[in-house]
Design a protein around this motif. Structure first.
Motif, short mmCIF file in Angstrom:
data_model
loop_
_atom_site.label_atom_id
_atom_site.label_comp_id
_atom_site.label_asym_id
_atom_site.label_seq_id
_atom_site.Cartn_x
_atom_site.Cartn_y
_atom_site.Cartn_z
N MET A 1 0.73 -1.26 -0.02
CA MET A 1 0.19 -0.06 -0.15
C MET A 1 0.88 1.30 0.13
O MET A 1 1.85 1.44 0.72
N ILE A 2 0.48 2.15 -0.77
CA ILE A 2 1.07 3.43 -0.80
C ILE A 2 0.84 4.32 0.34
O ILE A 2 -0.30 4.55 0.60
N THR A 3 1.70 4.92 1.08
CA THR A 3 1.40 5.62 2.20
C THR A 3 1.43 7.14 1.85
O THR A 3 0.68 8.06 2.45
N PHE A 4 2.50 7.46 1.11
CA PHE A 4 2.55 8.96 0.80
C PHE A 4 3.33 9.07 -0.40
O PHE A 4 4.21 8.35 -0.95
N ASP A 43 9.24 3.37 9.60
CA ASP A 43 8.37 2.19 9.23
C ASP A 43 7.87 2.05 7.94
O ASP A 43 7.00 1.60 7.47
N PHE A 44 8.76 2.94 6.99
CA PHE A 44 8.28 2.89 5.80
C PHE A 44 9.54 2.62 4.76
O PHE A 44 10.77 2.47 5.21
N LYS A 45 9.25 2.08 3.49
CA LYS A 45 10.23 1.55 2.66
C LYS A 45 10.09 3.03 1.50
O LYS A 45 8.97 3.24 1.18
N LEU A 46 11.31 3.61 0.95
CA LEU A 46 10.92 4.72 0.10
C LEU A 46 11.30 4.18 -1.32
O LEU A 46 12.65 3.41 -1.44
N VAL A 47 10.73 4.70 -2.26
CA VAL A 47 10.96 4.60 -3.57
C VAL A 47 11.22 5.85 -4.10
O VAL A 47 10.22 6.55 -4.15
N TYR A 48 12.41 6.24 -4.71
CA TYR A 48 12.33 7.47 -5.36
C TYR A 48 13.15 7.55 -6.49
O TYR A 48 14.10 6.57 -7.09
N LEU A 54 13.94 17.67 -9.62
CA LEU A 54 12.95 17.20 -8.53
C LEU A 54 12.98 15.87 -8.28
O LEU A 54 13.57 14.85 -8.89
N TYR A 55 12.86 15.27 -6.85
CA TYR A 55 12.95 14.23 -6.52
C TYR A 55 11.49 13.55 -6.42
O TYR A 55 10.72 14.50 -5.70
N ILE A 56 11.03 12.58 -6.85
CA ILE A 56 9.74 12.06 -6.46
C ILE A 56 9.97 10.87 -5.61
O ILE A 56 10.72 9.85 -5.98
N VAL A 57 9.31 10.95 -4.53
CA VAL A 57 9.58 10.15 -3.28
C VAL A 57 8.23 9.51 -2.97
O VAL A 57 7.01 10.09 -2.59
N VAL A 58 8.21 8.16 -2.96
CA VAL A 58 7.00 7.35 -2.65
C VAL A 58 7.27 6.38 -1.47
O VAL A 58 8.22 5.66 -1.50
N GLY A 59 6.58 6.67 -0.18
CA GLY A 59 6.67 5.84 0.94
C GLY A 59 5.49 4.82 0.81
O GLY A 59 4.43 4.85 0.58
#
Length: 128
Positions: A1-4, A43-48, A54-59
């Motif tokens: 699930m995507i958190t942010f 408690d997140f894994k980050l994909v960026y 710009l950096y696009i970061v998804v937790g």
């Protein structure tokens, strides 16, 4: 699930943030300030990915497939490129619409570029 989802410039300033699960405001500020330097953050894994300035970061949660989120980020940028011909920072409301068309409640619901852009295309036609 995507958190942010975050869009952060090279100076570390958050340009766009969308949270799909509740995160306290005080915790958001700390998260957004520290997030770009880590792959696993609390408690997140980050994909960026970095695109231009710009950096696009998804937790994401531990159960989410990192490669699929990495591809989602690339697809998101392709949709932005397709819609915007120039600077997107003056049209953040449109970026939020695109993001909401692609991700709802932390789950990917649409990746087809034409379908993602359909609401904005309709809005643009109404404005003409």
């Amino acid at each position: 699930m995507i958190t942010f989802v975050l869009m952060v410039n090279r100076q570390g300033q958050t340009r766009l943030s969308r949270y799909f699960q509740p995160v306290e405001l005080s915790r958001r500020a700390a998260l957004e300030a520290d997030v770009c330097s880590f792959v696993e953050y609390k408690d997140f894994k980050l994909v960026y990915r970095q695109y231009a300035a710009l950096y696009i970061v998804v937790g994401v949660t531990d159960s989410e497939n990192e490669l699929s989120v990495y591809e989602l980020v690339h697809n998101f940028v392709e949709v932005l490129d397709k819609y915007f011909s120039r600077v997107i920072m003056f049209n953040l409301d449109r970026v939020h619409i695109i993001l909401d068309e692609m991700i709802q409640n932390g789950h990917v619901v649409e990746t087809n570029k034409s379908r993602v852009l359909a609401p904005l295309t309709a809005l643009d036609k109404m404005g003409e």
